[in-house]
Scaffold this motif. Structure first.
Motif, PDB file in Angstrom:
ATOM      1  N   ASP A   1      39.891   2.231  81.941  1.00  0.00           N
ATOM      2  CA  ASP A   1      38.472   2.391  82.278  1.00  0.00           C
ATOM      3  C   ASP A   1      38.281   2.666  83.766  1.00  0.00           C
ATOM      4  OD1 ASP A   1      37.745   1.986  79.665  1.00  0.00           O
ATOM      5  OD2 ASP A   1      37.192  -0.116  79.957  1.00  0.00           O
ATOM      6  N   TYR A   2      39.032   1.938  84.595  1.00  0.00           N
ATOM      7  CA  TYR A   2      38.931   2.131  86.047  1.00  0.00           C
ATOM      8  C   TYR A   2      39.300   3.567  86.407  1.00  0.00           C
ATOM      9  CZ  TYR A   2      40.146   1.997  90.976  1.00  0.00           C
ATOM     10  OH  TYR A   2      40.235   2.274  92.320  1.00  0.00           O
TER      11      TYR A   2
ATOM     12  N   ASP B   1      39.457   6.217  84.455  1.00  0.00           N
ATOM     13  CA  ASP B   1      38.512   7.171  83.862  1.00  0.00           C
ATOM     14  C   ASP B   1      37.243   7.269  84.708  1.00  0.00           C
ATOM     15  OD1 ASP B   1      40.253   7.676  81.792  1.00  0.00           O
ATOM     16  OD2 ASP B   1      39.249   6.308  80.384  1.00  0.00           O
ATOM     17  N   THR B   2      36.744   6.109  85.147  1.00  0.00           N
ATOM     18  CA  THR B   2      35.544   6.094  85.994  1.00  0.00           C
ATOM     19  C   THR B   2      35.814   6.766  87.324  1.00  0.00           C
ATOM     20  OG1 THR B   2      34.796   4.056  84.939  1.00  0.00           O
ATOM     21  CG2 THR B   2      33.816   4.610  87.073  1.00  0.00           C
TER      22      THR B   2
END
Length: 87
Positions: free
Chosen positions: A4-5, A7-8
């Motif tokens: 998630d990190y 991807d963000t």
């Protein structure tokens, strides 16, 4: 670090295209109004130029903090990790 990190980070690091931006500042003004115009409640220093900005900002932040002020520091671009931009 989680996916998630990364991807963000990948999403916010994409170039901004002028065609994707609003034509006026009205949407930002409405947002700031809705938030109570927080930009008017803090002092800021903007450092510009071609060289030495990082060192200047670090030293300035250190000096201001030594006087007892709460100091936040945002620099761009980062050298190695995106999180380096925030202190």
């Amino acid at each position: 670090m989680s996916a998630d990190y990364f991807d963000t980070l990948r999403a916010i690091s994409q170039p901004i295209h002028a065609a994707d931006l609003p034509r006026t500042l009205d949407p930002m003004r409405r947002l700031l109004d809705a938030l109570g115009n927080p930009q008017n409640r803090f002092r800021a220093v903007v450092v510009t130029g071609s060289t030495g900005k990082g060192t200047t900002c670090l030293r300035l932040a250190e000096m201001l903090a030594m006087t007892g002020l709460k100091v936040g520091l945002y620099t761009s671009p980062h050298l190695h990790l995106f999180r380096e931009r925030f202190a």
